[in-house]
Motif scaffolding. Structure first.
Motif, PDB file in Angstrom:
ATOM      1  N   THR A 140       0.827  -1.210   0.000  1.00 31.47           N
ATOM      2  CA  THR A 140       0.000   0.000   0.000  1.00 31.47           C
ATOM      3  C   THR A 140       0.860   1.259   0.000  1.00 31.47           C
ATOM      4  OG1 THR A 140      -0.218  -0.201   2.422  1.00 31.47           O
ATOM      5  CG2 THR A 140      -1.983  -1.114   1.075  1.00 31.47           C
ATOM      6  N   ALA A 179      -5.023   3.683   1.810  1.00 32.03           N
ATOM      7  CA  ALA A 179      -4.499   2.318   1.690  1.00 32.03           C
ATOM      8  C   ALA A 179      -5.621   1.300   1.535  1.00 32.03           C
ATOM      9  CB  ALA A 179      -3.644   1.985   2.916  1.00 32.03           C
ATOM     10  N   ASP A 182      -6.841   1.478  -2.011  1.00 30.16           N
ATOM     11  CA  ASP A 182      -5.825   0.968  -2.945  1.00 30.16           C
ATOM     12  C   ASP A 182      -5.817  -0.560  -2.940  1.00 30.16           C
ATOM     13  OD1 ASP A 182      -5.139   3.548  -3.544  1.00 30.16           O
ATOM     14  OD2 ASP A 182      -3.344   3.588  -2.294  1.00 30.16           O
TER      15      ASP A 182
END
Length: 258
Positions: A140, A179, A182
């Protein structure tokens, strides 16, 4: 007459210069064994093929970025009597790679999750498959760094295409924005398109805890990961337990004060 000086430039032009490494030895072998020209040529070509395959293997192994050289032969199955060995050896054949199915490995710290994941990755590399090994945090972070330089889409596409992605230590740290988004985007791109191995200290019902700020995103991500996944639970003592010196006496717990 030694043919190597004249053959050298020509072999290099044909990108066959590796043949020079074994040419003298194979030439002596052919003379001593009175080999036919075709047999001599077959030996040289076999050497070149082996050299190229080894070069490809080394390149794939380097790109995989494994932490250490962990293989299945080194895995201590005796510590985990409840582990389904048949499933592990079946996965080692690479069938899940053709199925593009996830492999989920959970268990307490020190039970060998990372070892097993990397061992399966090594099996894939030996089968000619490109592999990337990374921790969830590093994964991430790399996507976020790519976003900062305008390369997010390219980085995401690269990770989505790799035939086997191994994500170690999922859930070790909570996923904050961006994160969590993602990771979801990556898993969604890879869903039924490529195989993914994930290891975690969290038990399967606890995986949504890795997404503390977005339960809906957790559900969408984990639903894709769990679909048609091979699941393994490693339940045993940690191999990282401190060693006791031979002949030493284990300390006894102190008595409570009155």
């Amino acid at each position: 007459m030694n043919p190597a000086p004249e053959l050298g430039p020509q072999l290099k032009q044909l990108r066959l210069s590796g043949i020079l490494d074994s040419l003298d030895a194979r030439n002596r072998e052919a003379i001593q064994g009175k080999l036919a020209y075709t047999d001599f040529l077959a030996l040289l070509i076999s050497d070149e093929v082996a050299r190229r395959e080894q070069k490809k293997f080394s390149s794939r192994l380097r790109r995989a970025q494994f932490r250490t050289t962990k293989t299945l032969d080194q895995f201590d199955f005796e510590r985990l009597p409840n582990l389904n060995r048949s499933l592990v050896h079946d996965l080692a054949t690479g069938r899940y790679l053709q199925e593009k199915a996830p492999v989920l490995i959970v268990g307490p710290c020190g039970t060998g999750k990372s070892h097993l994941a990397q061992a399966l990755g090594h099996c894939a590399v030996r089968q000619g498959v490109d592999v990337i090994f990374t921790t969830c945090a590093s994964l991430t972070q790399s996507l976020n760094a790519a976003r900062a330089t305008g390369g997010y889409e390219r980085k995401l596409a690269t990770l989505a295409r790799v035939p086997l992605l191994i994500i170690d230590d999922f859930g070790l740290k909570p996923l904050r924005s961006p994160a969590d988004e993602d990771l979801h985007d990556l898993i969604a791109e890879r869903y039924e398109q490529a195989a993914t191995i994930v290891t975690s200290n969290l038990d399967f019902p606890e995986w949504d805890q890795a997404f503390p700020n977005n339960r809906l995103l957790a559900s969408a991500t984990l639903d894709r990961l769990r679909h048609n996944a091979y699941c393994m639970v490693l339940d045993g003592a940690s191999y990282r337990a401190p060693r006791t010196a031979a002949g030493s006496v284990k300390p006894t717990p102190a008595k409570a004060a009155k």
